[in-house]
Design an enzyme around this catalytic site. Sequence first.
Site, PDB file in Angstrom:
ATOM      1  N   LYS A  26      35.396  53.389  22.083  1.00  0.00           N
ATOM      2  CA  LYS A  26      36.520  52.693  21.486  1.00  0.00           C
ATOM      3  C   LYS A  26      37.780  53.169  22.205  1.00  0.00           C
ATOM      4  CE  LYS A  26      36.057  55.901  17.650  1.00  0.00           C
ATOM      5  NZ  LYS A  26      35.063  56.064  16.610  1.00  0.00           N
ATOM      6  N   ASP A  64      40.788  57.603  21.176  1.00  0.00           N
ATOM      7  CA  ASP A  64      39.916  56.438  21.013  1.00  0.00           C
ATOM      8  C   ASP A  64      40.203  55.620  19.754  1.00  0.00           C
ATOM      9  OD1 ASP A  64      38.866  58.347  19.339  1.00  0.00           O
ATOM     10  OD2 ASP A  64      36.799  58.209  20.084  1.00  0.00           O
ATOM     11  N   ARG A  65      40.918  56.187  18.784  1.00  0.00           N
ATOM     12  CA  ARG A  65      41.229  55.409  17.576  1.00  0.00           C
ATOM     13  C   ARG A  65      42.624  54.790  17.668  1.00  0.00           C
ATOM     14  NH1 ARG A  65      38.788  58.575  12.273  1.00  0.00           N
ATOM     15  NH2 ARG A  65      36.700  58.873  13.142  1.00  0.00           N
ATOM     16  N   ASP A  87      41.808  62.382  20.720  1.00  0.00           N
ATOM     17  CA  ASP A  87      41.228  62.111  22.035  1.00  0.00           C
ATOM     18  C   ASP A  87      41.467  60.678  22.500  1.00  0.00           C
ATOM     19  OD1 ASP A  87      39.519  61.166  20.026  1.00  0.00           O
ATOM     20  OD2 ASP A  87      37.783  61.254  21.344  1.00  0.00           O
ATOM     21  N   ASP A 142      44.561  58.757  18.115  1.00  0.00           N
ATOM     22  CA  ASP A 142      44.109  60.051  17.591  1.00  0.00           C
ATOM     23  C   ASP A 142      44.025  61.119  18.679  1.00  0.00           C
ATOM     24  OD1 ASP A 142      41.856  59.111  18.925  1.00  0.00           O
ATOM     25  OD2 ASP A 142      40.480  60.074  17.522  1.00  0.00           O
ATOM     26  N   SER A 150      37.768  65.014  18.542  1.00  0.00           N
ATOM     27  CA  SER A 150      38.437  63.800  18.091  1.00  0.00           C
ATOM     28  C   SER A 150      39.729  64.100  17.323  1.00  0.00           C
ATOM     29  CB  SER A 150      37.470  62.956  17.264  1.00  0.00           C
ATOM     30  OG  SER A 150      38.010  61.682  17.049  1.00  0.00           O
ATOM     31  N   HIS A 151      39.791  63.647  16.082  1.00  0.00           N
ATOM     32  CA  HIS A 151      41.007  63.769  15.285  1.00  0.00           C
ATOM     33  C   HIS A 151      41.081  65.091  14.529  1.00  0.00           C
ATOM     34  CE1 HIS A 151      37.609  61.940  13.330  1.00  0.00           C
ATOM     35  NE2 HIS A 151      37.986  62.606  12.251  1.00  0.00           N
TER      36      HIS A 151
HETATM   37  C1  G1P Z   1      33.269  58.235  11.024  1.00  0.00           C
HETATM   38  C2  G1P Z   1      33.585  56.761  10.921  1.00  0.00           C
HETATM   39  C3  G1P Z   1      32.756  55.991  11.921  1.00  0.00           C
HETATM   40  C4  G1P Z   1      33.000  56.544  13.326  1.00  0.00           C
HETATM   41  C5  G1P Z   1      32.757  58.046  13.335  1.00  0.00           C
HETATM   42  C6  G1P Z   1      33.128  58.662  14.682  1.00  0.00           C
HETATM   43  O1  G1P Z   1      31.910  58.461  10.741  1.00  0.00           O
HETATM   44  O2  G1P Z   1      33.348  56.279   9.615  1.00  0.00           O
HETATM   45  O3  G1P Z   1      33.093  54.637  11.865  1.00  0.00           O
HETATM   46  O4  G1P Z   1      32.160  55.940  14.264  1.00  0.00           O
HETATM   47  O5  G1P Z   1      33.554  58.685  12.333  1.00  0.00           O
HETATM   48  O6  G1P Z   1      34.475  58.461  14.995  1.00  0.00           O
HETATM   49  P1  G1P Z   1      31.351  58.904   9.297  1.00  0.00           P
HETATM   50  O7  G1P Z   1      32.087  60.171   8.916  1.00  0.00           O
HETATM   51  O8  G1P Z   1      31.692  57.797   8.353  1.00  0.00           O
HETATM   52  O9  G1P Z   1      29.884  59.091   9.491  1.00  0.00           O
HETATM   53 ZN    ZN Z   2      38.638  60.131  18.440  1.00  0.00          ZN
END
Ligand code: G1P
Ligand code: ZN
Length: 543
Positions: free
Chosen positions: A376, A281-282, A279, A277, A113-114
């Site tokens: 997302k 999705d954000r 990948d 981000d 991800s990010h």
């Molecule tokens: C965080 C975000 C949550 C999201 C997840 C994956 O998780 O708060 O909304 O779904 O990343 O992207 P957390 O670190 O709060 O468990």
């Molecule tokens: Zn992501």
Amino acid sequence: MQIEAVSTQPFEGQRPGTSGLRKKVKVFQQAHYLENFVQSVFDSIGDFVGQTLVVGGDGRYYNREAIQTILKMAAANGFSKVFVGQGGILSTPAASCVIRKYGAYGGLILSASHNPAGPDDDFGIKYNIGSGGPAPESVTEAIYAGTQDISYYDIVECADVNLDQTGSFELVGMQVDVIDAVADYAELMQSLFDFDAIRGLLSDDFSMVFDAMHAVTGPYAKIIIEDMLGAADGTVMNGEPKEDFGGGHPDPNLTYAHELVDILYGDDAPDFGAASDGDGDRNMILGNHFFVTPSDSLAVMAANAQLVPGYASGISGVARSMPTSAAADRVAESLGLDCYETPTGWKFFGNLMDAGRVTLCGEESFGTGSDHVREKDGLWAVLFWLNILAVRKQSVESILTDHWKKFGRNYYSRHDYEGVDSAAAAQVLQHVRDQFSSLPGTQLAGRMVENCDDFAYTDPVDGSVSENQGVRILFEDGSRIIYRLSGTGTSGATIRLYLESYEADQNKHGLDAQDALADMIAAAGEVSQLQQLTGRDKPTVIT
Ligand code: G1P
Ligand code: ZN
């Protein structure tokens, strides 16, 4: 051939309940490590022999090597066909789109991800099922169990596939289709949004910037926003995906997307700014000197969905994660729609969408999406906003001001305390729990506490129960203080403190959120003893 799965260190698989295995690249590079995980996935997902798999990633360091390994293992394990994005690229929502469109059995998405990328940074892998969404807990549990006693894996010995050329190739009896990474996704976007109206907007004196943060959305945004929608060359900044994301941290928020934030808050700021981000999705949405909170963004989308062709015939319902503000609930109520409050994490939305109960969903953590895929979707959210702006011909700020006038404003903020000692973090939550029976009926931050609880969720579709999803102090006027431990942090614990207060009076809608929430913030600290127990006097990140 079968290879004995010897690990150089005890192999730790995907923990049940998390959406993927994320480790440092150096960990993934250990002999047999990736292979053990992939074999555990294949051993846990049922009978896929003769079926199709989708493979792609966000292009980070180790993406290509991992894909070659996965292709050879897919061939040895009996898949008949694999779709792989050109160059090994598929954004997370594009992978979800391709899985659904071609009726694949499932997909492996390579991304952290990010999180930063590069030889010394992170890599990740996750399995998505045929609906296009993350694997449910029953599958991730089986994968985890598999990783604990894996003894061999199957892999064919052959030359690497050329990932840079689209077309069909044969790999020891399995067909590999290297596909254009953007085309299927772009076609889906075209089917949902009014591209002519957006093209019109972009040819007016409307100006925008999209920051791809040197991550996967670069090629998607260039093709869709610049080529198809006619935005000026250069509208997409940092559009060249890099294996190390340019050394950055591609998380679209006010802290990490500061280059974009500086532009939108600078002189001659454009009308609209957005980022996605690592990948894809954000998303973050900005107007000229204006930040749209993800919670408000979801509410605005729901309230304006009828302006967007793909949603014009009506949406079936809205879902938000529990810590996300209740702004969307107010829209749902006024439209007579069902509104669901789920635990944090995208997988809970999937069941609701599969059952046709919700169309739009979102999280406060810069995630918004709809039932067009089962992840997302960052660029989708940007196009949704552009479609609204093209029809309403108003600034981002005036759209929000109008929205608050109609529905009231849910002031909202999240305070993160990162890298906190795990035991201290647990104590903070317990300290609040210990007051569950004494707080209701008392005044806190000038408001009456109505109730306190540990959020639990019963999935209305499959009846599964998820407990301990956040400690909540709920006020009579709808305000909330929520304490939750992050499930994604990598070192120590991260306490997330979510603060929300509702303001109906439009004369009080122009405050800075931190100012509007000041008494709630102070009360949240006092009740939990957060500062004393963790030794931290302020949060590491405020959103
Ligand atoms: C965080 C975000 C949550 C999201 C997840 C994956 O998780 O708060 O909304 O779904 O990343 O992207 P957390 O670190 O709060 O468990
Ligand atoms: Zn992501």
